[in-house]
Scaffold this active site. Structure first.
Site, PDB file in Angstrom:
ATOM      1  N   ASP A 345       0.819  -1.201   0.000  1.00 46.07           N
ATOM      2  CA  ASP A 345       0.000   0.000   0.000  1.00 46.07           C
ATOM      3  C   ASP A 345       0.858   1.259   0.000  1.00 46.07           C
ATOM      4  O   ASP A 345       0.662   2.175  -0.809  1.00 46.07           O
ATOM      5  CB  ASP A 345      -0.905  -0.017   1.242  1.00 46.07           C
ATOM      6  CG  ASP A 345      -2.261   0.601   0.964  1.00 46.07           C
ATOM      7  OD1 ASP A 345      -2.575   0.827  -0.211  1.00 46.07           O
ATOM      8  OD2 ASP A 345      -3.002   0.853   1.929  1.00 46.07           O
ATOM      9  N   ASP A 405      -9.203  -2.334   2.384  1.00 49.50           N
ATOM     10  CA  ASP A 405      -9.138  -1.706   3.702  1.00 49.50           C
ATOM     11  C   ASP A 405     -10.178  -2.270   4.662  1.00 49.50           C
ATOM     12  O   ASP A 405     -10.126  -2.001   5.862  1.00 49.50           O
ATOM     13  CB  ASP A 405      -9.330  -0.189   3.571  1.00 49.50           C
ATOM     14  CG  ASP A 405      -8.215   0.459   2.777  1.00 49.50           C
ATOM     15  OD1 ASP A 405      -7.069  -0.004   2.914  1.00 49.50           O
ATOM     16  OD2 ASP A 405      -8.481   1.401   2.016  1.00 49.50           O
TER      17      ASP A 405
END
Length: 494
Positions: A345, A405
């Site tokens: 990420d 997420d």
């Protein structure tokens, strides 16, 4: 499709964004707002519509205004003029427009809007506002408002926080908590099946879980990286593959979620026989409903007024089914998965801008649709922004949270819930990890509001959930068991 599009509440502003407010001459007048890009070093725009001055718009998109001979004398005097981009600099166009008496210059652009970055010193003699506007918006303005249009420019301040973040927060925490709880229910049924030989074979046939090992975790992350890079370079083709996969996977997930609820309802259980098998009629209707929901979304996915609701419902079902189906065998695998995806990420958000030609992160580009592509990836929960600003018109009118997420920390929450069931620990791991996830989301929102740019949410969610889970295991003196997994053996009695 489980790559991690970061939390985008207020995307980074790469140029000065403003609003063109257009008004027709009807009674009552029809009005509409459009996105503009300007340079605040050249001109300052009023912050509210009340302080703005209206001008009549003269549509000269048949010319690029690179020569004074292109426009009849007196046609631009005291008007806002719109011309096409190309062949000469903004400075040349602005000087010609100003010398011809224009009070505002709009430059229509067919390509994606980009920052206006000419040298400020060259514009010292230019006093009229100069702004870029999409050519399609000029066409829309004529269709919606007619040929006689009055326009003005203003730039309201960017809101510090958008209330859509609260909705995103509730959806995310609800999905993670429910997915973890559902995984615990499935684990309890597994334990009962193990304790009862008569139910063991039946349960084995129903079992649809997939267990991650450290090797498959690493392979999974590598696939995520490759998929994201391929999307960056071949977006306009692969986006339709992702849409098709999402429709299929979300329809199946919605069916699994609703079928689990229907299993608790003792009505409508009549069956029909087909091919030496029998199936409940209500499940047939349920399957048709779920397929229809996915098809309706696919057809109307670009309808911003309501399609986001259907996408969020399908997305929540997808995340719930993923969290329940994919099992982490121990805390060790959770640490490897969350740690690698955290690095993934951060790399694709913060490091790739130093690699790409346009200086934009691959993650943000893929989230927004690279190179102005109108098709967006459906792997996000999206909620319309509730605070009106220029960013609403220019960037994305939605706050976004990637499925990753939700799913990635959700897998840890699910493991904590299953460990609670296995060790009869009164949900202490599950509750602690869910609260840590909520705190991580709040921390993400705070940083988002302070930095005014999209954030890799895992940067905050992973440390919060991993550290909290580890502290609980250490405090309860169960770290060894928690790290290796209890393999259904410890502390549960039928």
């Amino acid at each position: 499709i489980l790559f991690n599009l970061e939390l985008c509440g207020l995307l980074q502003v790469t140029a000065d964004e403003g609003i063109l407010h257009a008004s027709g001459n009807g009674v009552p007048p029809v009005t509409k707002d459009y996105c503009i890009i300007y340079n605040s070093n050249w001109v300052s725009l009023p912050e509210s519509l009340e302080n703005a001055t209206f001008m009549t718009l003269e549509n000269l998109t048949s010319t690029v205004l690179c020569n004074t001979s292109e426009v009849p004398s007196g046609l631009m005097k005291d008007k806002a003029v719109v011309v096409m981009r190309g062949n000469c600099t903004f400075l040349e166009k602005a000087r010609i427009a100003q010398s011809s008496g224009a009070k505002m210059l709009l430059i229509a652009s067919k390509p994606r809007l980009s920052p206006i970055s000419d040298n400020k010193t060259d514009f010292e003699d230019v006093t009229i506002p100069v702004a870029l506007i999409r050519y399609n918006d000029i066409v829309d303005m004529q269709l919606m408002l007619g040929n006689e249009v009055n326009v003005t420019l203003y730039s309201p301040p960017l809101p510090e926080f958008d209330c859509s973040m609260v909705v995103i927060f509730l959806i995310a925490v609800f999905t993670v908590a429910l997915g973890g709880y559902w995984s615990g229910v499935a684990e309890l049924e597994n334990l009962k099946a193990i304790a009862s030989p008569g139910e063991r074979e039946t349960r084995r046939k129903k079992e649809e879980n997939v267990t991650f090992t450290p090797v498959t975790v690493i392979l999974f992350v590598v696939i995520c990286c490759v998929m994201l890079v391929l999307l960056y370079f071949f977006y306009k083709w692969l986006v339709y593959v992702i849409i098709s996969v999402f429709c299929l996977a979300s329809a199946m997930s919605l069916y699994n979620c609703l079928a689990a609820l229907m299993g608790e309802i003792p009505f409508g259980q009549c069956r029909i026989a087909c091919c030496n098998k029998s199936i409940e009629v209500r499940l047939i209707f349920l399957a048709v409903f779920c397929i229809a929901a996915a098809v309706v979304w696919a057809v109307f996915r670009n309808e911003d007024r309501w399609a986001w609701i259907l996408q969020d419902i399908l997305g929540v079902a997808f995340c719930l089914n993923f969290i329940k189906t994919l099992k982490m065998p121990n805390f060790k695998s959770c640490v490897i998965l969350l740690g690698l995806l955290l690095l993934y990420d951060v790399f694709f958000v913060f490091i790739t801008p130093f690699i790409t030609k346009n200086g934009a992160s691959i993650m943000v580009e893929v989230a927004a649709g690279p190179f102005g592509n109108s098709e967006k990836l459906p792997v996000v929960i999206r909620v319309p922004r509730l605070e009106y600003s220029a960013s609403t018109l220019c960037d994305m009118p939605f706050s976004l949270l990637g499925f990753g997420d939700i799913i990635v920390p959700g897998l840890l929450v699910a493991y904590c819930r299953r460990f609670d069931v296995q060790t009869s620990s009164s949900s202490v791991y599950y509750i602690s990890c869910t609260i840590a996830y909520a705190i991580g989301m709040v921390l993400t929102f705070i940083v988002l509001a302070l930095m005014k740019m999209g954030q890799p949410a895992l940067l905050y969610l992973v440390p919060c959930t991993l550290i909290t889970s580890a502290l609980v295991a250490w405090k309860r003196k169960e770290m060894k068991k928690f790290w290796k997994g209890s393999n259904y053996q410890v502390g549960w009695m039928p």
